[in-house]
Design a protein around this motif. Sequence first.
Motif, PDB file in Angstrom:
ATOM      1  N   MET A 144       0.813  -1.070   0.088  1.00  0.00           N
ATOM      2  CA  MET A 144       0.153  -0.125  -0.123  1.00  0.00           C
ATOM      3  C   MET A 144       0.977   1.345  -0.487  1.00  0.00           C
ATOM      4  N   ARG A 145       0.432   1.935  -0.967  1.00  0.00           N
ATOM      5  CA  ARG A 145       1.581   3.192  -1.317  1.00  0.00           C
ATOM      6  C   ARG A 145       0.253   4.341  -0.345  1.00  0.00           C
ATOM      7  N   LEU A 146       1.108   5.250   0.236  1.00  0.00           N
ATOM      8  CA  LEU A 146       0.401   6.713   0.850  1.00  0.00           C
ATOM      9  C   LEU A 146       1.206   7.737   0.145  1.00  0.00           C
ATOM     10  N   LEU A 147       0.615   8.255  -0.057  1.00  0.00           N
ATOM     11  CA  LEU A 147       0.341   9.233  -0.640  1.00  0.00           C
ATOM     12  C   LEU A 147       1.265  10.801   0.433  1.00  0.00           C
ATOM     13  N   GLU A 148       1.778  11.496  -0.376  1.00  0.00           N
ATOM     14  CA  GLU A 148       2.448  12.454   1.420  1.00  0.00           C
ATOM     15  C   GLU A 148       1.268  13.532   1.629  1.00  0.00           C
ATOM     16  N   PRO A 149       0.348  13.728   2.048  1.00  0.00           N
ATOM     17  CA  PRO A 149      -0.532  15.158   2.633  1.00  0.00           C
ATOM     18  C   PRO A 149       0.241  16.175   2.563  1.00  0.00           C
ATOM     19  N   THR A 150      -0.624  17.864   2.629  1.00  0.00           N
ATOM     20  CA  THR A 150       0.611  18.263   2.599  1.00  0.00           C
ATOM     21  C   THR A 150       0.083  18.903   4.049  1.00  0.00           C
ATOM     22  N   THR A 151       1.452  19.222   4.508  1.00  0.00           N
ATOM     23  CA  THR A 151       1.770  19.475   6.137  1.00  0.00           C
ATOM     24  C   THR A 151       0.630  20.595   6.718  1.00  0.00           C
ATOM     25  N   GLN A 152       0.656  22.868   6.169  1.00  0.00           N
ATOM     26  CA  GLN A 152      -1.181  22.922   6.335  1.00  0.00           C
ATOM     27  C   GLN A 152      -1.837  22.896   5.424  1.00  0.00           C
ATOM     28  N   ILE A 153      -2.798  22.299   6.048  1.00  0.00           N
ATOM     29  CA  ILE A 153      -3.826  22.717   4.925  1.00  0.00           C
ATOM     30  C   ILE A 153      -4.951  23.212   5.030  1.00  0.00           C
ATOM     31  N   ASN A 154      -5.543  24.602   4.431  1.00  0.00           N
ATOM     32  CA  ASN A 154      -6.230  25.097   4.551  1.00  0.00           C
ATOM     33  C   ASN A 154      -8.028  24.055   5.354  1.00  0.00           C
ATOM     34  N   SER A 155      -8.442  24.646   6.892  1.00  0.00           N
ATOM     35  CA  SER A 155      -9.472  24.010   7.448  1.00  0.00           C
ATOM     36  C   SER A 155     -10.354  24.473   6.442  1.00  0.00           C
ATOM     37  N   GLU A 156     -10.889  25.021   5.041  1.00  0.00           N
ATOM     38  CA  GLU A 156     -11.989  24.425   4.891  1.00  0.00           C
ATOM     39  C   GLU A 156     -12.069  23.312   3.478  1.00  0.00           C
ATOM     40  N   TYR A 157     -10.246  23.243   3.418  1.00  0.00           N
ATOM     41  CA  TYR A 157     -10.409  21.760   2.835  1.00  0.00           C
ATOM     42  C   TYR A 157     -10.780  20.759   3.165  1.00  0.00           C
ATOM     43  N   THR A 158      -9.853  20.452   5.008  1.00  0.00           N
ATOM     44  CA  THR A 158     -10.495  19.756   5.873  1.00  0.00           C
ATOM     45  C   THR A 158     -11.373  19.189   5.754  1.00  0.00           C
ATOM     46  N   GLU A 159     -12.485  20.273   6.174  1.00  0.00           N
ATOM     47  CA  GLU A 159     -14.012  20.269   6.739  1.00  0.00           C
ATOM     48  C   GLU A 159     -14.880  19.466   5.301  1.00  0.00           C
ATOM     49  N   ARG A 160     -14.512  19.792   4.023  1.00  0.00           N
ATOM     50  CA  ARG A 160     -14.697  19.314   3.024  1.00  0.00           C
ATOM     51  C   ARG A 160     -15.244  17.575   2.938  1.00  0.00           C
ATOM     52  N   PHE A 170     -12.527  17.309 -11.735  1.00  0.00           N
ATOM     53  CA  PHE A 170     -12.171  16.931 -12.360  1.00  0.00           C
ATOM     54  C   PHE A 170     -10.599  16.704 -11.550  1.00  0.00           C
ATOM     55  N   HIS A 171     -11.480  17.393 -10.512  1.00  0.00           N
ATOM     56  CA  HIS A 171      -9.493  17.571  -9.681  1.00  0.00           C
ATOM     57  C   HIS A 171      -9.986  17.475  -8.289  1.00  0.00           C
ATOM     58  N   PHE A 172     -11.374  16.348  -8.023  1.00  0.00           N
ATOM     59  CA  PHE A 172     -11.638  15.934  -7.011  1.00  0.00           C
ATOM     60  C   PHE A 172     -10.464  14.979  -6.070  1.00  0.00           C
ATOM     61  N   HIS A 173      -9.912  13.969  -7.133  1.00  0.00           N
ATOM     62  CA  HIS A 173      -9.330  12.726  -6.726  1.00  0.00           C
ATOM     63  C   HIS A 173      -8.200  13.449  -6.002  1.00  0.00           C
ATOM     64  N   ARG A 174      -7.370  14.310  -7.159  1.00  0.00           N
ATOM     65  CA  ARG A 174      -5.908  14.798  -6.083  1.00  0.00           C
ATOM     66  C   ARG A 174      -6.422  15.699  -4.941  1.00  0.00           C
ATOM     67  N   ILE A 175      -7.544  16.447  -4.822  1.00  0.00           N
ATOM     68  CA  ILE A 175      -8.044  16.988  -3.627  1.00  0.00           C
ATOM     69  C   ILE A 175      -7.737  15.733  -2.334  1.00  0.00           C
ATOM     70  N   PHE A 176      -8.742  14.813  -2.694  1.00  0.00           N
ATOM     71  CA  PHE A 176      -8.516  13.787  -1.535  1.00  0.00           C
ATOM     72  C   PHE A 176      -7.438  13.793  -1.066  1.00  0.00           C
ATOM     73  N   GLY A 177      -6.426  13.040  -2.280  1.00  0.00           N
ATOM     74  CA  GLY A 177      -6.036  12.198  -2.151  1.00  0.00           C
ATOM     75  C   GLY A 177      -4.057  13.515  -1.371  1.00  0.00           C
ATOM     76  N   ALA A 178      -4.213  14.512  -1.207  1.00  0.00           N
ATOM     77  CA  ALA A 178      -3.745  14.929  -0.793  1.00  0.00           C
ATOM     78  C   ALA A 178      -4.041  15.955  -0.001  1.00  0.00           C
ATOM     79  N   VAL A 179      -4.981  15.556   1.089  1.00  0.00           N
ATOM     80  CA  VAL A 179      -5.806  15.873   2.465  1.00  0.00           C
ATOM     81  C   VAL A 179      -5.638  14.572   3.466  1.00  0.00           C
ATOM     82  N   THR A 180      -5.829  13.407   2.699  1.00  0.00           N
ATOM     83  CA  THR A 180      -5.690  11.859   3.266  1.00  0.00           C
ATOM     84  C   THR A 180      -4.537  11.616   3.024  1.00  0.00           C
ATOM     85  N   GLY A 181      -3.957  11.838   2.025  1.00  0.00           N
ATOM     86  CA  GLY A 181      -2.660  10.554   2.054  1.00  0.00           C
ATOM     87  C   GLY A 181      -2.737   9.499   1.288  1.00  0.00           C
TER      88      GLY A 181
END
Length: 308
Positions: free
Chosen positions: A1-17, A47-58
Amino acid sequence: MRLLEPTTQINSEYTERIDRVIDHLRANLDRAPKLVELAKVACFSEFHFHRIFGAVTGETLNTFTNRLRLEKAARLLRYTNHGITEVALDCGFSSSATFSRAFRAGYGNSPSQFRKSGEIKKSKICKEVLPFGEYVLPMSLEEKQVAFPVTLRNFPARTGAYLRVANAFEGNRVLKAFEKMLEWTKNQPGFSEGTLFGMSADDPHVTPMPLYRYEVCFETKQTFKRAVGMSKLELPAMRYAVVRVSGNLHMVGTVWDYLFRDWLIHSDYEPEHAPGLEIYLDKERATDWSHFELELCLPIRTLRKRRI
């Protein structure tokens, strides 16, 4: 299982969504929500959802969803008498054959073998999950029955706020989340009558520890504005098996072990697919983990007869 590297400082709006998406996935594991549906929940472009989900969750969306389905299946196999096909359908698999292949790929043994032994054979996951007995005191079943009387309680639907802690076994992440929640709730008008509790949305015996998430929650009937980084809590009405705990972390672990491994399998109930609750009876001392005063609440429903 390969984990993505989540962003260290995530905008709280992204986290909540993305929190909303995770809650939606957990509530709909018996089917496969389409991309358009999940993107709509998050209010993001498809169009961008997959990338955003991976960036936030890893994790990728597909990996995350499949992991949740298999973890739900493992709980059903361990704690219910449902047939393999019924478990497969409850977890969103099209057939028992598809489910068996996915389960073996994920855990290294078949669903029937796992049901008999409760063991994960895949070496990588074995190294990453919390070992059985890590926090369990050496007590006999008779001693547990006397020490931990179980009561059944119906909880109404609840609303409030929560902080989701990723990689919750790492350092003092959960403790810091409780400190942040208390700092905020003490300034709210409903602090005195509100309920502070934690939820283990994942099962530490099947979820790799780096992926394990814990949620620090505050429920109140008062109207309030959530602090930055918090998401909206919405819990449905549910029945729980409740045990009062007074003691250290080992006592807490022992009671959870008793509820699942002893009380539940001899009762007329099975677990709901919902997180257990750890209600802090003394909110002011919730960050003093040398001693706990808790109510542990296991979500349950009437046991369904096994379907062949």
